[in-house]
Each structure stands twice: as C-alpha cells, then as structure tokens.
Motif scaffolding. Structure first.
Motif, PDB file in Angstrom:
ATOM      1  N   ASP A 286      35.197  38.672  34.153  1.00 55.47           N
ATOM      2  CA  ASP A 286      36.161  38.778  35.256  1.00 55.47           C
ATOM      3  C   ASP A 286      37.388  37.917  34.982  1.00 55.47           C
ATOM      4  O   ASP A 286      37.343  36.982  34.184  1.00 55.47           O
ATOM      5  CB  ASP A 286      35.513  38.414  36.594  1.00 55.47           C
ATOM      6  CG  ASP A 286      35.188  36.929  36.726  1.00 55.47           C
ATOM      7  OD1 ASP A 286      36.129  36.116  36.820  1.00 55.47           O
ATOM      8  OD2 ASP A 286      33.990  36.575  36.740  1.00 55.47           O
ATOM      9  N   PRO A 287      38.506  38.225  35.662  1.00 54.57           N
ATOM     10  CA  PRO A 287      39.775  37.542  35.369  1.00 54.57           C
ATOM     11  C   PRO A 287      39.791  36.063  35.707  1.00 54.57           C
ATOM     12  O   PRO A 287      40.630  35.322  35.199  1.00 54.57           O
ATOM     13  CB  PRO A 287      40.785  38.307  36.247  1.00 54.57           C
ATOM     14  CG  PRO A 287      40.160  39.635  36.487  1.00 54.57           C
ATOM     15  CD  PRO A 287      38.692  39.366  36.571  1.00 54.57           C
ATOM     16  N   GLN A 288      38.891  35.622  36.568  1.00 55.02           N
ATOM     17  CA  GLN A 288      38.894  34.212  36.957  1.00 55.02           C
ATOM     18  C   GLN A 288      38.045  33.342  36.018  1.00 55.02           C
ATOM     19  O   GLN A 288      38.482  32.297  35.552  1.00 55.02           O
ATOM     20  CB  GLN A 288      38.372  34.059  38.407  1.00 55.02           C
ATOM     21  CG  GLN A 288      39.353  34.500  39.461  1.00 55.02           C
ATOM     22  CD  GLN A 288      39.522  36.005  39.505  1.00 55.02           C
ATOM     23  OE1 GLN A 288      38.536  36.744  39.461  1.00 55.02           O
ATOM     24  NE2 GLN A 288      40.759  36.471  39.579  1.00 55.02           N
TER      25      GLN A 288
ATOM     26  N   ASN B 138      45.707  41.044  38.951  1.00 55.54           N
ATOM     27  CA  ASN B 138      45.033  39.838  38.460  1.00 55.54           C
ATOM     28  C   ASN B 138      46.003  39.071  37.563  1.00 55.54           C
ATOM     29  O   ASN B 138      46.311  39.496  36.456  1.00 55.54           O
ATOM     30  CB  ASN B 138      43.772  40.224  37.688  1.00 55.54           C
ATOM     31  CG  ASN B 138      42.712  40.814  38.591  1.00 55.54           C
ATOM     32  OD1 ASN B 138      42.105  40.106  39.382  1.00 55.54           O
ATOM     33  ND2 ASN B 138      42.488  42.122  38.495  1.00 55.54           N
TER      34      ASN B 138
END
Length: 482
Positions: free
Chosen positions: A222-224, A394
């Motif tokens: 995921d982008p985080q 994102n």
C-alpha cells in the motif's frame, strides 16, 4: 507438457490428495521408471524439480521423501491479501500501452520515463564524442563483463558515501536495470520456482516471471506502509519462495518508500528464510528533501541482497547502462550475461565513467529533484481541481508517479482507450497486477507536466465522469471504451 512436467504434476496431485503424506518415502527412481513408463533421466529431472519447489526432499543413501513443507503447499489459500499465479500473461497488453506512449502527439502521462529535456544531453554527448575519438580496439575487451573498471569503482564509491560496503568486483554493468533485474532473477531460479512480488508490482517483474516460466506470490503493498511484512512472513512459511523482487524506494506504481526500520525488518525476515532479495532501486536518486533514503542493501549482513539500478531514470535513458551489486552471485550473472547480450556498450560505459568523474552529475541531480518536485506539486493541484469526487490521489514524497484510485465502477482500461482518442495516455492498473484487483486504478506521470497540460487533465476528469455515469451519459457517436 513435457514428460517430466507431466510426472511433476502427477506426483504433486498425489501429495495434495494425501496419497503420499509429509515424511513418507516416495518410490525410488527405478521404481518410478516402472510405474510411469518414462526414462530414468525423465524421473530424475522430475524429482529434481519437485525438490527445488519444496514438495520433496532427498536423503543421502535413503531416497526421496515428501517434505514437511508439502503440508503447507497443499492447503488452500486463506489470506485474501495474497494473489497466486501459476502462470502470468500480461506482456501483450503492456507492449500495446508502451507503444502508444511513443507517439509524439500523445501527452505521455502513462510513460515510465521522465521528460528527456531534463537530462544534460549536451554534456553527455560531448563525453561520448571524446571517448569515441580516443577509444582503441582493445578497449572493447576491458568493458566485457563485469564491465568498465572505472565505472564500477565510481559506483562502489557512491555506495560507500551512503555507508554501504560494496566492492567494484561485486558490481556487474548491464544493459539498463531491466537486464540487471532479469539476470538476477535468472541466476536465482529455475522454471517452475516460486517468486514473491509486490501487489501492485512494476510490470517488468510480471514480464520476467512470464518469460522465465515462474510462479508468483503477490504480496499486498500500500502507498503508506509499502509491502505487508506479515503477509510476506506467512507466504515464506507456506511456499518454497526462491526470491523477492521489490522496490524499497519510490515504488512503482504506488510511490511509497519503506522506512529504515521496515527495511531492516524485511532483510532480517528474508535472511531467516534464506530467500534472496532482488532490489529494484532505479528511483532512489529522485528523493525530495535533504536525505537520500538508504537501500535495503545497506542492512544486508548475509550477502543476500542483489541491488539493481541504472542511469535511465535520472541521467540518460538512451545509453541503457545499469548495474547490479550482486555479491556472491556476481560470477554467475556475468556468465549469464556473456551467454545473452555479451556486454554493455563500451563507449556508453566509458562516457558515463568520464561524466561521473566530474561534479556535474550531483549538480544535475540536485536540479532534477527540484524540477520534479515542482512539476509534481503543480500536477497534483490540477488533478485535485479536475478529478471528480470519489477519486483518491495517493501522494508520495519523491519520484514522479501518482497512484490514483477511481470509484469502483470505473475501469481504467476503458479510460485508457478513451483518453488515447483525445491524445492522452495513462498507465491503467491492469499493467501492474496479474489479477483485476486494480482495475479502477491508474498511474500518472508528473515529470512531463507543463502548464498547457491542465486542459488535458480537465479532459481526463470529464472522461472519468462519463464512465461513472455510464453509457447513457456519453455524447452521440462516442465510443464507450476498448
């Protein structure tokens, strides 16, 4: 299928059906010849493949037994975050998208490369011209694998500046990062082996897996936070994974950079399972801020990380010069390279060695990072202004990609075809996964951003609104999508 492949499939099915249980002895080679009616060499090949895949294990002076791990291999998948693929078929679609991005009339938001106008073309051409005039015939031999000595020494010095211990002898110069990555994967695997990748993943990994006839375990990313380390840990326990191919900095397409702590965890986890990391680090120089992120290679204490990079994304795409810091695998990669492309262009290697020997490279990188950050911020403002409610952008600190999620009903492959009709390219989510999980995502390249492109983003926003509304909302004569 070849006869050995048929036998592999037959024995795997028997193990999955619990005809042979973990720990039980299999028929001997000669017994299997009599049972299956194939040659001794075919049986030996099949047993070797099953052993490499973790289904069986050999015991000296005893024979072959079902491996304990086969109990895991035969169980159904229960974790939804994992995506398994026994075969990958994505190459044709990727080829079509990349070909479309080459059209000079297309606004290349779908391109993988930055605007070449940002590169020091004149300086590089001067270096190449100087080298071409001074080269001797014997110099070509000095640039055979592992590659130009001066260039490898300069790269080793740049590693040292980050506190990463890499000797020039561990570095192999390649035809871009893609060759470095492909040779690394080939050095670590055999057809039928399992490889872990990120999901979504750089499409080059999917293409390489397809070409080498490997199987993939795709781990949620995921982008985080980047790759899901808990899911990776479970996958490593369950499948006989030979390597993990991933990006720890500026991941393509989501843009995330793993924290220092997560990189340390990742390297330790892989070392625990004796699984190699193929680290694709082509965007590491394109960070924003004062501090360059460390590669995962910096935390490698077991010579378990093959660090791959190139100059294509930060200096010059046309030279096609990359490298892999391969450690103990360097010799095997050199042999594989000699059997395929032979070597990287000698003039290109020498020209880069000359250019990197000056202060120009670091001055260029500083300017490049500033321009990329400015363009990314301007593109982001435009996207926020024109994309409809429900679209999620994102953001990431560094690089030049934005990973954009659209409302679930929007298929970005349809959006891609409709945008092409308006001379706009995007990179649809289908390029980055062997499943349909990212059918409503697309990657947006901000490195080409110019003020007139705001109108193109407005057009993109209108097309998305039309797709959300459905076919009834399309103007007369407008194609609904490919």
């Amino acid at each position: 299928m070849a006869k050995y492949e048929q036998l592999v499939a037959q024995i795997r099915q028997q193990i999955e059906s619990e005809i042979w249980l973990p720990g039980e002895k299999l028929p001997s080679l000669r017994e299997q010849v009599g049972l299956s009616g194939v040659s001794l060499m075919t049986v030996m090949h099949a047993y070797q493949v099953l052993e490499s895949q973790g289904w069986i294990q050999s015991r000296p002076q005893s024979g072959y037994y079902v491996a304990p791990r086969a109990a895991f291999l035969s169980q159904p998948v229960s974790h939804q975050k994992l995506q398994l693929a026994e075969s990958v078929d994505i190459n044709a679609f990727i080829f079509d998208v990349l070909q479309a991005s080459r059209d000079p009339h297309i606004i290349p938001f779908g391109s993988a490369f930055p605007d070449p106008e940002l590169f020091p073309q004149r300086q590089l051409m001067r270096a190449l011209t100087t080298v071409s005039h001074s080269m001797k015939a014997v110099d070509a031999l000095h640039n055979l694998p592992p590659g130009n000595e001066a260039l490898r020494k300069t790269l080793a010095q740049r590693y040292a500046l980050q506190g990463v211990q890499v000797t020039p002898d561990e570095i192999v110069i390649t035809n871009g990062a893609m060759e470095a990555l492909n040779l690394s994967l080939q050095a670590l695997t055999e057809p039928g082996d399992w490889v872990a990748i990120e999901n979504p993943s750089f499409y080059g990994a999917l293409q390489a897996i397809e070409r080498l006839k490997l199987k993939s375990v795709a781990i949620a990313t995921d982008p985080q936070n980047g790759i899901d380390l808990d899911e990776l840990s479970r996958a490593l326990q369950r499948w006989p994974i030979k390597a993990l191919w991933m990006m720890s900095n500026q991941q393509n397409p989501v843009g995330c950079t793993l924290s220092k702590a997560r990189k340390q965890q990742l390297v330790a986890l892989l070392a625990q399972h004796n699984v190699a990391l193929i680290e694709d680090d082509v965007y590491s120089e394109l960070y924003f801020g004062a501090e360059k992120p460390l590669p995962a290679k910096a935390f490698d204490r077991d010579d378990n990380v093959l660090h791959c990079s190139s100059f294509s994304k930060n200096l010059v795409a046309g030279f096609r010069v990359g490298w892999v810091a391969a450690g103990k695998h360097a010799q095997r990669i050199q042999r594989l390279q000699l059997m395929s492309t032979l070597s990287t262009s000698a003039p290109m290697q020498q020209a880069l060695a000359t250019y990197l020997g000056t202060r120009s490279y670091d001055l260029h990188l500083r300017r490049l990072r500033q321009v990329l950050e400015q363009r990314k911020n301007l593109a982001l403002l435009s996207l926020k202004r024109h994309l409809p409610d429900g679209a999620r952008i994102n953001e990431s600190r560094g690089g030049y990609f934005l990973w954009i999620e659209l409302p679930g009903g929007v298929n970005t492959t349809q959006l891609y075809y409709r945008a092409l009709e308006q001379n706009i390219s995007i990179a649809p989510g289908k390029m980055f996964s062997s499943s349909e999980q990212y059918a409503n995502y697309f990657r947006f390249n901000t490195a080409w951003w110019q003020e007139p492109h705001d109108a193109a983003v407005a057009t993109l926003g209108r097309l998305i609104v039309e797709l959300i509304a459905g076919p009834a909302a399309l103007p007369p004569g407008t194609r609904a999508g490919g």
